[in-house]
Structures are given as C-alpha cells and as structure tokens.
Design an enzyme around this catalytic site. Structure first.
Site, PDB file in Angstrom:
ATOM      1  N   SER A   1     -14.522  73.378 -32.693  1.00  0.00           N
ATOM      2  CA  SER A   1     -13.615  72.253 -32.502  1.00  0.00           C
ATOM      3  C   SER A   1     -13.955  71.227 -33.568  1.00  0.00           C
ATOM      4  CB  SER A   1     -13.803  71.655 -31.108  1.00  0.00           C
ATOM      5  OG  SER A   1     -13.042  70.483 -30.964  1.00  0.00           O
TER       6      SER A   1
ATOM      7  N   ASP B   1     -13.048  61.131 -25.983  1.00  0.00           N
ATOM      8  CA  ASP B   1     -11.786  60.594 -26.479  1.00  0.00           C
ATOM      9  C   ASP B   1     -10.842  60.142 -25.372  1.00  0.00           C
ATOM     10  OD1 ASP B   1     -12.450  60.782 -29.130  1.00  0.00           O
ATOM     11  OD2 ASP B   1     -11.519  62.736 -29.433  1.00  0.00           O
TER      12      ASP B   1
ATOM     13  N   ASP C   1      -3.529  72.253 -28.380  1.00  0.00           N
ATOM     14  CA  ASP C   1      -3.491  71.536 -27.109  1.00  0.00           C
ATOM     15  C   ASP C   1      -2.250  70.663 -26.968  1.00  0.00           C
ATOM     16  OD1 ASP C   1      -5.871  72.750 -26.620  1.00  0.00           O
ATOM     17  OD2 ASP C   1      -7.105  70.979 -26.941  1.00  0.00           O
TER      18      ASP C   1
ATOM     19  N   ARG D   1     -10.152  56.412 -32.935  1.00  0.00           N
ATOM     20  CA  ARG D   1      -9.337  56.522 -31.724  1.00  0.00           C
ATOM     21  C   ARG D   1      -8.653  55.212 -31.294  1.00  0.00           C
ATOM     22  NH1 ARG D   1      -8.918  61.362 -33.210  1.00  0.00           N
ATOM     23  NH2 ARG D   1     -10.213  62.951 -32.203  1.00  0.00           N
TER      24      ARG D   1
END
Length: 424
Positions: free
Chosen positions: A181, A128, A18, A99
């Site tokens: 994922s 996220d 990505d 994060r």
C-alpha cells in the site's frame, strides 16, 4: 425527527481500487444517490487524463480534479519544516500533512454542490479516517460522513477486485499481486503492507520507488547551498525557485545520493503499532538545513520553547488536528520565532549522508570575537561570580546530603561554608 434522505454524495476519489468500488456500493446502498468525485492532486503519480473517464464509467455523475500542489508546498509543507515537526523522532509527516488540505477541498466541493454527505475510502484501522473526518467536522460539520470500509462486508484486496469485476468497474493495471500500500505526493512516498508487516524483515530493494540505495549512489560529493527567508526555502545555489521547484530539485538530488529513507514502527492514532517505510529526500535535507540556521540565529530560550512545541505540533498534524485553535496558536509562535531565521546553509550530499558544511546569516548571533579561544572582548574572570551563583543550589545540596546538617556542632560549619559563597 426522521433522518435526512441522502440524495447527493461527494466522494474523496483517488482513482484507486477502493474509491472506485465505493461508487457502485454507494449507489446500491443509498437509493441510487448522485455520486460526485473529487480528486485532489498533491503530486501523486496518476493517469490524470483517464481519471475522469474511469470515475464516470464507475458510476459517478462528475469528477472534480483540483491541482493543489502549490498550496500544499507553500502553506503546509513549509510550515512543518519551520516547526521542525517530526513524529516519534523519525516520520516527516508526508501523508499526515496532505490529508487536511485534501479534505478541505473535498468539503468545499460538497458545500458548493449542496451535497448531503461526504464519503471517504479510508479503512477503520488507519490514521487517514481520523484526519479526513476531523477536517470535515471543522469545515462542514452539518454534512454526514460515510465510511464504507467500516460497514461493508468487503474485507480484503482480493474481495475488492472481485466486487469491481462484478460491477464493471475498470481496474486498469490493478492486480491481486500488488502487495504494498503506497501513498505518494510531492513530499514523499510511503510503503506499507506485504512483507513489511513483519518488523524483522528488511525492506526489499525493489520496493523503493524514489531513492537509490546509498551503495549505488555516486562516489562523488554533491555540494549545494540553500537560501532561506524566515525558515522558508527560497533558492538553491543562488537560483530563486518556487516552493514546488525547490522540493522537486531537492528530491532529485537527494534521491540520486541515496538520501531520505526511513524505516519505522509507529503508533497509529487508533492505538495500534504499524510499520512503514518512507522516502523523503527533500524533507531530510530541508529539516537539517533549517535546524542549522536556527542554531545560528535563534536565542536559547526561543530555541528551547520551539523544540518543546515541535513535539506537540507533530502530534497534532499526525492526528489530523490541523484546523484547530492550538495548531494556529503554535504556528503563530513559530512565525514569530523564525522572524530572523534568514540566511544560507551549505550542504554536502554523499551516499545517504546529509552533511552540513557551512552556514551564514545577516542575523547571526554567533559573534566570532566572543567565541574565539584567542584574545577577545570577553572577560574570563567574570565567569567566577557567575559559576558561584549558578552553582549555589548544587553546592548547598551537596553539603547537606554529605552530612553537614544544621544541628549540634555542625551548624557553625554550615555557616562558615555558606560565608565562603557570600565572600566570593
């Protein structure tokens, strides 16, 4: 007032599919702007030597690689252990807690580089995007945030791979067959997607990357002792270690003994339900150990308040609200509450089980003489008056609801019964 022209963008770069295709997409859509990558190492398994080469070949002008594992362990992970923060009763916040720290370092690079915008590769369905952007708002509110997955036409992994090939983005070992994922750091590994999207499907054993199945774990117990200072782990079996070393050792021991798997359907920040499977061996061990030490050293009122705040704290972390006054205030309480949570916990690891077998502390408020069923300094007759007062409301309520109402000839009966409480 015309919008500011975007000439320089700092991208939260992971080296994955990505974020790799985002680089040429940004250059196409933002007038060939300069793209600077920032990769934050929290313990994920990456080809670090090839990371910069891949970013530059994809079109970035430079790549920052920031090793933040120590900060992650000492200032973030140990805080959630101390707080006992568990989201929706099962999730030990492995991705959530990383994060804000990653976003902080990305924001710092953007400010130092004089960038006009920050970009991330989070999807419009996930958590996220919220965690990154709330941190950006808190630490770099004047920078524009670009989220390609919310605006571009690419809608699948297959389309992303086709785009990468068309723009000469190196794919490495990325293929269309990789159905899961995953997110990995020093704390955990998560798995989503593929056959897991049906919550009735049992996870396939080959999906797990970190932990053994309990049925394949050793047939012998592994006993360890973990030492804590103010709820933070400092040693295993008497050996002082750094935060990273402790987590790595407990991950190793837990993984070998089939500990740390969790399968849950959770509520995402955006509202939808999602299914994830997590492997967090060190986390499961440390959470249980700290709790046992708290039960030995923490008074009932503080423990009750901590339990209430733990739920709020977990929600804040899950929703990306780390850089907020309320999180800081709760952490101040947790620090004060854990002032005497120092001592040792003995644990047996066996075939998926974490069994507490002992605990001790120089600040223990467990007094053996008081708790003993034998002779002690405790005067058991004191309990009579305590129970009469403690149960006064219960007794009065029961009398009234059973028909002893203060009217007619029953008023005297109420008074007589109440007098027995007074006499006692």
């Amino acid at each position: 007032m015309a919008e500011k022209e975007i000439k320089k963008i700092v991208l939260a770069y992971s080296g994955g599919l990505d974020t790799s295709i985002i680089i040429p997409w940004l250059k196409e859509n933002y007038n060939n702007a300069e793209i600077i990558g920032c990769c934050t190492n929290v313990g994920q398994d990456e080809d670090w030597e090839g990371m910069e080469k891949k970013a530059l070949k994809s079109g970035a002008s430079k790549l920052y690689i920031k090793d933040i594992k120590d900060e992650f362990a000492n200032d973030f992970l140990f805080n959630i252990i101390r707080a006992g923060a568990v989201y929706e009763g099962k999730y030990l916040l492995g991705t959530s807690i990383a994060r804000p720290l990653q976003a902080k370092h990305i924001a710092e690079v953007a400010l130092a580089e004089g960038a006009d915008a920050i970009c991330h590769g989070c999807t419009g369905k996930g958590n996220d995007q919220v965690r990154f952007e709330l941190t950006f708002k808190a630490l770099a509110p004047n920078l524009e945030v670009i989220a390609p997955w919310r605006v571009w036409d690419i809608s699948s992994r297959e389309e992303a791979i086709d785009y990468a090939k068309a723009h000469n983005v190196p794919l490495g070992n990325i293929t269309k067959k990789n159905i899961y994922s995953r997110d990995w750091n020093i704390w955990h590994m998560s798995h989503e997607g593929g056959d897991l999207e049906d919550p009735w499907n049992r996870p396939k054993e080959e999906m797990f990357q970190l932990t053994k199945s309990p049925k394949n774990a050793p047939d012998v117990e592994t006993e360890i002792v973990i030492d804590f200072e103010k709820s933070f782990p400092v040693a295993i079996n008497g050996k002082k270690m750094s935060g990273i070393e402790i987590i790595a050792e407990l991950n190793k021991l837990g993984s070998e003994n089939g500990i740390g798997r969790s399968d849950l359907v959770e509520t995402r920040v955006v509202g939808m339900k999602s299914r994830g499977v997590y492997e967090t061996p060190a986390g499961e061990i440390l959470y249980k150990a700290v709790r046992e030490l708290e039960m030995l050293t923490m008074d009932a009122d503080t423990l009750s308040m901590k339990d209430n705040l733990s739920l709020k704290y977990a929600d804040l972390i899950y929703c990306g609200k780390w850089y907020t006054p309320v999180r800081e205030a709760i952490d101040a309480f947790m620090e004060k509450a854990a002032a005497f949570t120092t001592g040792s916990v003995k644990i047996v690891l066996y075939k998926g089980n974490t069994i507490i077998t002992g605990r001790k502390s120089p600040f223990s408020i467990y007094i053996e003489d008081l708790a003993s069923f034998g002779e002690s300094a405790y005067d058991q007759s004191d309990a009579t008056g305590f129970i009469n007062l403690y149960g006064l409301s219960t007794g009065v309520t029961a009398m009234v609801r059973k028909g002893l109402r203060a009217n007619g000839g029953q008023a005297d009966e109420i008074k007589a019964t109440a007098a027995t409480f007074h006499d006692k």
